[in-house]
Design a protein around this motif. Structure first.
Motif, mmCIF file in Angstrom:
data_model
loop_
_atom_site.group_PDB
_atom_site.id
_atom_site.type_symbol
_atom_site.label_atom_id
_atom_site.label_comp_id
_atom_site.label_asym_id
_atom_site.label_seq_id
_atom_site.Cartn_x
_atom_site.Cartn_y
_atom_site.Cartn_z
ATOM 1 N N ILE A 148 0.837 -1.202 0.000
ATOM 2 C CA ILE A 148 0.000 0.000 0.000
ATOM 3 C C ILE A 148 0.871 1.251 0.000
ATOM 4 C CG2 ILE A 148 -1.828 1.283 1.166
ATOM 5 C CD1 ILE A 148 -2.592 -1.299 2.602
ATOM 6 N N GLY A 149 0.665 2.102 -0.978
ATOM 7 C CA GLY A 149 1.269 3.422 -0.992
ATOM 8 C C GLY A 149 0.187 4.465 -0.821
ATOM 9 N N ILE A 150 0.583 5.680 -0.491
ATOM 10 C CA ILE A 150 -0.381 6.771 -0.383
ATOM 11 C C ILE A 150 0.126 7.946 -1.208
ATOM 12 C CG2 ILE A 150 -1.242 6.097 1.879
ATOM 13 C CD1 ILE A 150 0.481 8.295 3.109
ATOM 14 N N GLY A 151 -0.802 8.810 -1.604
ATOM 15 C CA GLY A 151 -0.412 9.974 -2.378
ATOM 16 C C GLY A 151 -1.542 10.969 -2.493
ATOM 17 N N GLY A 152 -1.223 12.118 -3.051
ATOM 18 C CA GLY A 152 -2.229 13.144 -3.259
ATOM 19 C C GLY A 152 -1.585 14.378 -3.845
ATOM 20 N N GLU A 153 -2.430 15.309 -4.285
ATOM 21 C CA GLU A 153 -1.908 16.551 -4.843
ATOM 22 C C GLU A 153 -2.446 17.742 -4.076
ATOM 23 O OE1 GLU A 153 -3.069 16.862 -8.934
ATOM 24 O OE2 GLU A 153 -5.015 17.700 -8.403
ATOM 25 N N SER A 154 -1.632 18.763 -3.942
ATOM 26 C CA SER A 154 -1.992 20.003 -3.270
ATOM 27 C C SER A 154 -2.430 19.715 -1.833
ATOM 28 C CB SER A 154 -3.064 20.741 -4.078
ATOM 29 O OG SER A 154 -3.199 22.068 -3.650
ATOM 30 N N ALA A 155 -3.648 20.101 -1.440
ATOM 31 C CA ALA A 155 -4.103 19.794 -0.089
ATOM 32 C C ALA A 155 -4.149 18.291 0.139
ATOM 33 C CB ALA A 155 -5.474 20.409 0.160
ATOM 34 N N GLY A 156 -4.473 17.526 -0.904
ATOM 35 C CA GLY A 156 -4.452 16.079 -0.781
ATOM 36 C C GLY A 156 -3.057 15.550 -0.521
ATOM 37 N N GLY A 157 -2.047 16.224 -1.094
ATOM 38 C CA GLY A 157 -0.670 15.855 -0.810
ATOM 39 C C GLY A 157 -0.299 16.159 0.634
ATOM 40 N N GLY A 158 -0.782 17.292 1.138
ATOM 41 C CA GLY A 158 -0.558 17.613 2.545
ATOM 42 C C GLY A 158 -1.235 16.614 3.458
ATOM 43 N N LEU A 159 -2.459 16.231 3.099
ATOM 44 C CA LEU A 159 -3.192 15.254 3.895
ATOM 45 C C LEU A 159 -2.487 13.896 3.855
ATOM 46 C CD1 LEU A 159 -5.761 15.308 5.593
ATOM 47 C CD2 LEU A 159 -7.033 14.519 3.602
ATOM 48 N N ALA A 161 0.736 13.458 3.526
ATOM 49 C CA ALA A 161 1.905 13.585 4.393
ATOM 50 C C ALA A 161 1.522 13.419 5.858
ATOM 51 C CB ALA A 161 2.582 14.937 4.169
ATOM 52 N N SER A 162 0.397 14.012 6.258
ATOM 53 C CA SER A 162 -0.096 13.832 7.625
ATOM 54 C C SER A 162 -0.484 12.379 7.880
ATOM 55 C CB SER A 162 -1.303 14.741 7.876
ATOM 56 O OG SER A 162 -0.944 16.105 7.881
ATOM 57 N N LEU A 163 -1.088 11.761 6.877
ATOM 58 C CA LEU A 163 -1.513 10.363 7.003
ATOM 59 C C LEU A 163 -0.300 9.456 7.198
ATOM 60 C CD1 LEU A 163 -3.823 8.302 6.891
ATOM 61 C CD2 LEU A 163 -3.561 8.282 4.395
ATOM 62 N N ALA A 164 0.781 9.718 6.483
ATOM 63 C CA ALA A 164 1.996 8.924 6.650
ATOM 64 C C ALA A 164 2.537 9.057 8.069
ATOM 65 C CB ALA A 164 3.049 9.370 5.637
ATOM 66 N N GLN A 165 2.492 10.265 8.619
ATOM 67 C CA GLN A 165 2.956 10.477 9.992
ATOM 68 C C GLN A 165 2.072 9.733 10.995
ATOM 69 O OE1 GLN A 165 3.091 14.733 10.524
ATOM 70 N NE2 GLN A 165 4.640 15.036 8.913
ATOM 71 N N LEU A 166 0.767 9.816 10.787
ATOM 72 C CA LEU A 166 -0.177 9.155 11.691
ATOM 73 C C LEU A 166 -0.032 7.631 11.617
ATOM 74 C CD1 LEU A 166 -2.537 9.636 13.659
ATOM 75 C CD2 LEU A 166 -4.089 9.518 11.696
ATOM 76 N N ALA A 167 0.088 7.096 10.412
ATOM 77 C CA ALA A 167 0.249 5.658 10.239
ATOM 78 C C ALA A 167 1.551 5.178 10.877
ATOM 79 C CB ALA A 167 0.214 5.302 8.756
ATOM 80 N N HIS A 168 2.595 5.962 10.737
ATOM 81 C CA HIS A 168 3.882 5.606 11.348
ATOM 82 C C HIS A 168 3.745 5.496 12.857
ATOM 83 C CE1 HIS A 168 7.657 6.773 13.394
ATOM 84 N NE2 HIS A 168 8.213 5.964 12.504
ATOM 85 N N ASP A 169 3.064 6.459 13.486
ATOM 86 C CA ASP A 169 2.971 6.489 14.942
ATOM 87 C C ASP A 169 2.016 5.430 15.485
ATOM 88 O OD1 ASP A 169 4.737 8.560 14.767
ATOM 89 O OD2 ASP A 169 3.310 10.138 15.336
ATOM 90 N N ARG A 170 0.947 5.143 14.756
ATOM 91 C CA ARG A 170 -0.010 4.131 15.224
ATOM 92 C C ARG A 170 0.484 2.710 14.992
ATOM 93 N NH1 ARG A 170 -6.028 6.702 13.688
ATOM 94 N NH2 ARG A 170 -5.888 8.426 15.189
ATOM 95 N N LYS A 171 1.412 2.549 14.087
ATOM 96 C CA LYS A 171 2.085 1.264 13.839
ATOM 97 C C LYS A 171 1.115 0.127 13.527
ATOM 98 C CE LYS A 171 5.874 2.609 16.910
ATOM 99 N NZ LYS A 171 6.675 3.148 15.805
ATOM 100 N N GLU A 172 0.040 0.456 12.818
ATOM 101 C CA GLU A 172 -0.939 -0.559 12.428
ATOM 102 C C GLU A 172 -0.820 -0.965 10.967
ATOM 103 O OE1 GLU A 172 -4.636 0.767 15.359
ATOM 104 O OE2 GLU A 172 -4.517 1.615 13.343
ATOM 105 N N ILE A 173 -0.395 -0.026 10.125
ATOM 106 C CA ILE A 173 -0.402 -0.259 8.683
ATOM 107 C C ILE A 173 0.927 0.199 8.087
ATOM 108 C CG2 ILE A 173 -1.608 0.201 6.514
ATOM 109 C CD1 ILE A 173 -4.026 1.085 8.312
ATOM 110 N N PRO A 174 1.746 -0.718 7.617
ATOM 111 C CA PRO A 174 2.999 -0.318 6.960
ATOM 112 C C PRO A 174 2.729 0.241 5.566
ATOM 113 C CG PRO A 174 2.747 -2.695 6.896
ATOM 114 C CD PRO A 174 1.608 -2.174 7.719
ATOM 115 N N LEU A 175 3.440 1.290 5.211
ATOM 116 C CA LEU A 175 3.284 1.922 3.904
ATOM 117 C C LEU A 175 4.561 1.740 3.093
ATOM 118 C CD1 LEU A 175 1.643 5.295 5.039
ATOM 119 C CD2 LEU A 175 0.485 3.309 4.059
ATOM 120 N N THR A 176 4.386 1.523 1.785
ATOM 121 C CA THR A 176 5.556 1.338 0.932
ATOM 122 C C THR A 176 6.158 2.663 0.469
ATOM 123 O OG1 THR A 176 4.248 1.262 -1.104
ATOM 124 C CG2 THR A 176 4.586 -0.820 0.065
#
Length: 325
Positions: A148-159, A161-176
């Motif tokens: 699973i990768g994540i991505g977005g553009e403009s505000a979606g790109g910012g979101l 980036a926040s999602l990657a930080q949240l996923a990292h801290d919750r340690k439930e879902i690894p992202l590629t």
């Protein structure tokens, strides 16, 4: 002051000068929704899936794009559309999502998250995380393995980036990996007074300030910003997934994007920064046939190919209801 790239000048002259404000937001939402849905190509399948929100009452729409013919389980990309945190819908990125599917043979899941000012932070981020959880546990039913990768553009790109930080801290879902297309990362950019005039093209500091303040529910630049609300405010970026960031030199977000990329590298995160000379915010949508736009898109494809194609695992197989288009 840097000049607009020659391949973009003709189209740039046709861009109306505007700012999004509380007074005209209804109009920009209306105009955004007028953009027609892309006709589904014969080789692509598009589905709308409705999943429960975090509160158990809200329904979150996921717009799923995948190849008509699939050899087996494939990687997936959770995508977040732009719109300054105050507007937009998955359909505005139909062409980009279709291209990802066609070039890579992956599944793309575009999230219809709720947005400000009616739904300020943390609602949009929690909607995105709920979608990510659903993909992680239900992906097999839409043809995905666990890459699973994540991505977005403009505000979606910012979101994203926040999602990657949240996923990292919750340690439930690894992202590629994370693909951030001229992401909206830092509320402090909107209160800068040293930006060249050319940088306000297509997304102005006034629009930026309105979007951030609607999303944060407070003035830009304040010290007490909640964790995960503004990606660039995070002090420790270590452990985040490999990242691609792309931005033009005339984009309002250029400096904040470059700084974020540099900080990721300083914390040991693999990060590719793709800078387009003479390009402004949203240039790829304005001139899709330009050579520099095609190069920009191919760089994203190459990054996704690198991020997504790794070791497979399996998902559980729960029930769901899907509506095809």
């Amino acid at each position: 002051m840097e000049q607009i790239h020659p391949e973009l000048r003709q189209m740039a002259n046709r861009i109306p000068k505007f700012s999004v404000t509380s007074g005209n937001l209804w109009l920009w939402r209306f105009l955004t929704n007028l953009r027609g849905v892309t006709k589904t190509p014969k080789d692509i399948q598009i589905q709308n899936i409705f999943i429960p929100g975090k509160d158990g009452k809200t329904k979150i729409r996921l717009r799923v794009y995948k190849p008509r013919s699939m050899p087996g389980l494939v990687p997936g990309l959770v995508w977040l559309h732009g719109g300054g945190y105050v507007m937009g819908r998955p359909e505005i990125d139909d062409l980009a999502c279709i291209q990802f599917v066609r070039e890579l043979g992956i599944v793309v899941i575009s999230v219809e998250y709720r947005y400000a000012p009616r739904h300020p932070f943390p609602t949009p981020l929690e909607d995105a995380y709920t979608a990510l959880q659903w993909v992680n546990s239900h992906g097999r039913q839409i043809g995905m393995d666990n890459r699973i990768g994540i991505g977005g553009e403009s505000a979606g790109g910012g979101l994203a980036a926040s999602l990657a930080q949240l996923a990292h801290d919750r340690k439930e879902i690894p992202l590629t990996g994370q693909l951030l297309v001229y992401p909206m990362l830092d509320d402090r950019t909107s209160i800068r007074d040293d930006l060249p005039k050319a940088e306000i093209m297509s997304w102005s500091p006034i629009s930026n300030q309105f979007g951030w303040e609607a999303y944060l529910g407070q003035k830009c630049g304040m010290e007490n910003t909640p964790a995960y609300a503004v990606p660039s405010r995070r002090t420790d970026l270590s452990g985040l997934p490999p990242t691609w960031i792309g931005v033009g030199t005339l984009d309002l977000f250029h400096d904040e994007n470059v700084i974020y990329a540099q900080r990721l590298k300083e914390f040991g995160v693999e990060c590719e920064l793709h800078i387009v000379r003479g390009a402004f915010h949203g240039f790829d949508a304005i001139a899709p046939k330009a050579r520099i736009v095609q190069e920009f898109q191919m760089s994203q494809i190459a990054a996704l190919r690198k991020f997504l194609f790794s070791v497979k695992q399996n998902f559980i197989d729960p029930e769901l209801s899907i509506r095809d288009e």
